[in-house]
Design a protein around this motif. Structure first.
Motif, short mmCIF file in Angstrom:
data_model
loop_
_atom_site.label_atom_id
_atom_site.label_comp_id
_atom_site.label_asym_id
_atom_site.label_seq_id
_atom_site.Cartn_x
_atom_site.Cartn_y
_atom_site.Cartn_z
N GLU A 1 0.92 -1.22 -0.14
CA GLU A 1 -0.06 -0.06 -0.10
C GLU A 1 0.90 1.24 0.04
OE1 GLU A 1 -3.40 0.27 2.51
OE2 GLU A 1 -3.83 -1.77 2.53
N SER B 1 -6.84 6.45 -2.72
CA SER B 1 -7.30 5.01 -2.91
C SER B 1 -8.03 4.95 -4.28
CB SER B 1 -8.12 4.54 -2.00
OG SER B 1 -8.59 3.23 -1.87
N LEU C 1 -4.81 -1.86 7.63
CA LEU C 1 -4.87 -2.12 6.13
C LEU C 1 -5.96 -2.15 5.49
CD1 LEU C 1 -2.48 -5.35 6.66
CD2 LEU C 1 -1.74 -2.97 5.70
N GLY D 1 -7.56 2.34 2.70
CA GLY D 1 -7.06 3.37 1.74
C GLY D 1 -6.37 4.41 2.45
N ILE E 1 -2.41 4.48 1.63
CA ILE E 1 -2.46 4.78 0.27
C ILE E 1 -2.50 6.37 0.30
CG2 ILE E 1 -3.47 4.71 -2.12
CD1 ILE E 1 -4.31 2.03 -1.69
#
Length: 309
Positions: free
Chosen positions: A87, A98, A281, A284, A287
């Motif tokens: 990510e 995301s 995790l 998003g 990210i």
């Protein structure tokens, strides 16, 4: 003047001009974190939350203490850190949120990005409710004596019933149910809006808006307090817990593994779920945070550092 190779290709290709325009476009400037410390604090502050403070101690106690801790660390290095690194790398190289990352990978996967945003929206809703409760308790803690230290006095018949309810449970539970939440006696009674809690909820959303109003320029500065202060509180809790009676027995259970419990697949499932909770995790957010890093940032070190924290 000698023509360049690109000019010749454009002249000989009717679609070359449009491709040349695309090649000459500069990517949109994306802001970056003010410092490496802000980025690390953002990742840590996102992960260290209810899943760690409330859920992990409960699961650890329920599943054998040290054996669950070892299993958690094992799955952390096998599953958690690799996915966390993926990510980080995806957000950093593509430099989008995301939705943009999944769309860049494949337009058919854009739904995953939208789903993560919806999940984050629902999480924000109930997290702000918990923030409202915290603000209410913070305001109540300035009273002396503390309103949850003793049961209310029995001044009349109604108070006698109230005092009996408090004695049957505890002053803290009574304050939570009757003073903080103002729960009613039946589901048919709505009770209406509680002015104090409504004001605390509004204040919680206002704090979030003020922290995010200028993007990472404002949130990055807030992180120095919002990410470090919980660790100070946890340190106080640790010192207080170590001074309680039976603390040594608790530490012994915590660090005495019983590997026989590893045969239960339910324990593996709970440990794996806790890894996702601990690292954040799939939401998003990782990210999005990493997308504000330079593309040549060493995300290998970031992944190992965050996993260790």
């Amino acid at each position: 003047m000698e023509k360049s190779k690109a000019d010749i290709e454009v002249a000989g290709d009717p679609e070359g001009e449009s491709r040349q325009d695309l090649l000459s476009e500069k990517p949109d400037a994306r802001p970056t974190w003010g410092s490496k410390a802000q980025y690390i604090l953002a990742q840590v502050g996102f992960s260290v939350g209810l899943g760690n403070v409330w859920r992990f101690p409960y699961l650890c106690h329920q599943n054998g203490g040290g054996s669950f801790l070892l299993l958690y660390l094992l799955l952390l290095f096998i599953i958690g850190i690799p996915l966390f690194f993926l990510e980080l790398a995806a957000g950093q190289i593509i430099r989008q949120g995301s939705i943009g990352v999944w769309k860049h990978i494949s337009p058919r996967l854009i739904g995953i990005g939208f789903a993560s945003c919806v999940v984050c929206s629902f999480v924000a809703l109930y997290y702000n409710v918990i923030m409202a409760w915290s603000l209410f308790y913070l305001g109540s803690s300035f009273q002396f004596p503390l309103p949850w230290s003793d049961c209310p006095g029995a001044e009349n018949e109604t108070a006698t019933v109230t005092e009996s309810e408090c004695m049957d449970s505890s002053p803290t539970i009574y304050f939570w149910n009757r003073k903080a939440l103002h729960i009613t006696n039946s589901i048919e009674e709505s009770g209406g809006l509680d002015p104090a809690l409504t004001g605390c909820l509004f204040a919680a959303w206002m704090l979030v808006c003020l922290a995010m109003i200028k993007g990472i320029k404002s949130s990055g500065k807030v992180l120095y307090f919002s990410s470090l202060f919980p660790y100070m509180v946890l340190l106080c809790f640790l010192v207080r817990a170590l001074l309680l009676e039976g603390a040594a027995d608790g530490i012994k259970i915590m660090f005495t593994p019983k590997l026989s419990i590893w045969g239960d697949m339910q324990v593996w499932r709970q440990a794996a779920t806790q890894v996702f909770f601990a690292l954040g995790l799939g939401f998003g957010t990782i990210i999005a945070y990493s997308s504000y890093n330079p593309q040549h940032n060493n995300c290998h070190i970031d992944g190992l550092l965050k996993g260790g924290i």
